[in-house]
Design an enzyme around this catalytic site. Structure first.
Site, PDB file in Angstrom:
ATOM      1  N   SER A   1       0.787  -1.225   0.000  1.00 27.58           N
ATOM      2  CA  SER A   1       0.000   0.000   0.000  1.00 27.58           C
ATOM      3  C   SER A   1       0.819   1.274   0.000  1.00 27.58           C
ATOM      4  CB  SER A   1      -0.943   0.012   1.206  1.00 27.58           C
ATOM      5  OG  SER A   1      -0.210  -0.041   2.425  1.00 27.58           O
TER       6      SER A   1
ATOM      7  N   HIS B   1      -5.334  -3.873  -2.472  1.00 26.27           N
ATOM      8  CA  HIS B   1      -5.039  -2.880  -3.509  1.00 26.27           C
ATOM      9  C   HIS B   1      -4.842  -3.508  -4.883  1.00 26.27           C
ATOM     10  CE1 HIS B   1      -4.481   0.458  -0.623  1.00 26.27           C
ATOM     11  NE2 HIS B   1      -4.066  -0.510   0.175  1.00 26.27           N
TER      12      HIS B   1
ATOM     13  N   LYS C   1     -12.065   0.094  -1.882  1.00 26.79           N
ATOM     14  CA  LYS C   1     -11.048   0.641  -2.788  1.00 26.79           C
ATOM     15  C   LYS C   1     -11.578   0.548  -4.212  1.00 26.79           C
ATOM     16  CE  LYS C   1      -7.449  -0.209   0.600  1.00 26.79           C
ATOM     17  NZ  LYS C   1      -8.362  -0.616   1.707  1.00 26.79           N
TER      18      LYS C   1
END
Length: 411
Positions: A199, A227, A259
């Site tokens: 990240s 992610h 996300k």
């Protein structure tokens, strides 16, 4: 215990002196309908380059419509935990769709990625076991290992030789063997845990090498692909798809909904036995209220759009390449990342804050990331791109960064 006000004040002053005191920015509004990259902060409209809304779905009308329609049927709050009365049709359908998307037998929803990692590692390991973790892993993975009571060992970031050395040393030292686990999970284990996409650096874990390592040493492997899912891989199935790793070689897959999919929450995907075991043992699943059904409904819409609208990933990749090329032409030394997370390592926390403030004055919101979130001496700007960004905004950010970097270098 730190309850003395003067002691707290002194520690806060120390944070201030080290330029590591955290402060929240108040996002007042999103002034342009349908544009999640514009945000009003402190009375100024800024272009947001520090959000994880990678596919630009957080403001999509289909997500808003799905949530609104669900609220008309279920209300907002789930009212209880999944195992009491909080598990709705929307939750169940989302779990089935996430399982299908990740190629797993089943999936299990959690209220956040942090709770998912705590729940999984806490359920599967105890003081008889070992957790082997990449040094750059997200804090939730490290905290989960510590709270589980397992022995936490951390290998150098992405260094498979170091990870194997640790496993060989463990075997030579006779650290494995039978355990007497109160949870009945059997023999002592080593669980290898890694982020899929890291990240803070934006690089991709060497998952293929990790699967081979886990197989050689009879370890389980857990990948937190918060992610990566929705963002990388030909069909958006994340780090495993990008690296060609087989699903069965990564028995525990964690993903988040807040996300790429534009909503909130998290999930764990795996075989049916794993998911059923987590339902019995994962405390952060058992003892918390379920996500609002409307969030699950919006997440189903976000997942469908991420699956079907491949142009969003293509657009994101194009913008990433565009930004990196522009930064390179301006001698802005970005980290070696091919993902939408583009770090600019500054080193000094004061400089990182100053650059972030200068960017804000120029109309860009880019957060300064400082220790202890990242190692000492590696304070940075964490720039993130979204499929919703416009070409001209990406170019303008690169130009502004180039000017600021030249001024910094000349100072």
């Amino acid at each position: 215990m730190r309850l003395d006000s003067q002691l707290l004040a002194r520690e806060l002053a120390a944070f201030e002196a080290q330029h590591t005191r955290r402060r929240r920015q108040l996002a007042e509004a999103f002034p342009e309908p349908g544009d999640p990259t514009a945000v009003r902060v402190g009375g100024h409209v800024l272009r947001n380059f520090c959000s994880n809304d990678y596919l630009g779905l957080s403001h999509h009308p289909e997500l808003i419509r799905a949530a609104t329609e669900c609220m008309s049927r279920f209300g907002f709050g789930a009212g209880s935990a999944h195992l009491v009365s909080g598990h709705s049709h929307e939750h169940h359908a989302l779990e089935e769709e996430l399982a299908a998307f990740t190629g797993r037998e089943r999936a299990l929803l959690f209220s956040s990625g942090y709770m998912a990692n705590l729940g999984v590692i806490g359920a599967l390991t105890d003081r008889h076991d070992q957790v082997l973790a990449d040094r750059a892993n997200h804090a939730s993975l490290l905290d989960a290992a510590r709270l589980s009571g397992a022995r936490l060992r951390r290998y150098a970031h992405g260094d498979m030789a170091h990870a194997e050395q640790m496993l060989l040393a463990q075997r030579a030292g006779g650290e494995t063997g039978e355990s007497h686990k109160s949870n009945g999970a059997g023999t002592a284990t080593t669980l290898i845990v890694t982020d899929g996409v890291f990240s803070m650096d934006g690089d991709v874990a060497p998952v293929s090498a990790l699967t081979a390592l886990a197989q050689r040493h009879h370890c389980a492997l857990m990948v937190d692909d918060a992610h990566g899912l929705g963002v990388i891989g030909a069909s958006g199935r994340g780090t495993l798809e990008l690296t060609g790793a087989a699903s069965q070689a990564v028995p525990i897959l964690v993903g988040t909904l807040g996300k790429a999919f534009g909503t909130f929450g998290a999930f764990v995907a795996g075989d049916a036995a794993l998911i059923d075991y987590l339902i019995q043992r994962a405390r952060t699943y058992i003892y918390t209220t379920a996500l609002p059904p409307a969030v699950a409904a919006a997440s189903r819409a976000g997942l469908r759009l991420a699956r079907e609208e491949h142009w969003r990933r293509e657009r994101l990749h194009t913008l990433t390449l565009r930004f990196r090329a522009a930064a390179a032409a301006l001698a802005v030394p970005l980290g070696a990342s091919t993902t939408p997370i583009q770090p600019l390592i500054v080193g000094d926390s004061a400089w990182a804050l100053a650059l972030s403030e200068a960017l804000m004055n120029a109309g860009f919101w880019v957060a300064a990331i400082r220790p202890p979130t990242v190692p000492a001496g590696t304070a940075r700007l964490r720039i993130t791109l979204s499929a919703a960004h416009r070409d001209q905004d990406v170019d303008a950010l690169a130009d502004t960064l180039g000017k600021l970097w030249r001024e910094k270098s000349a100072a």
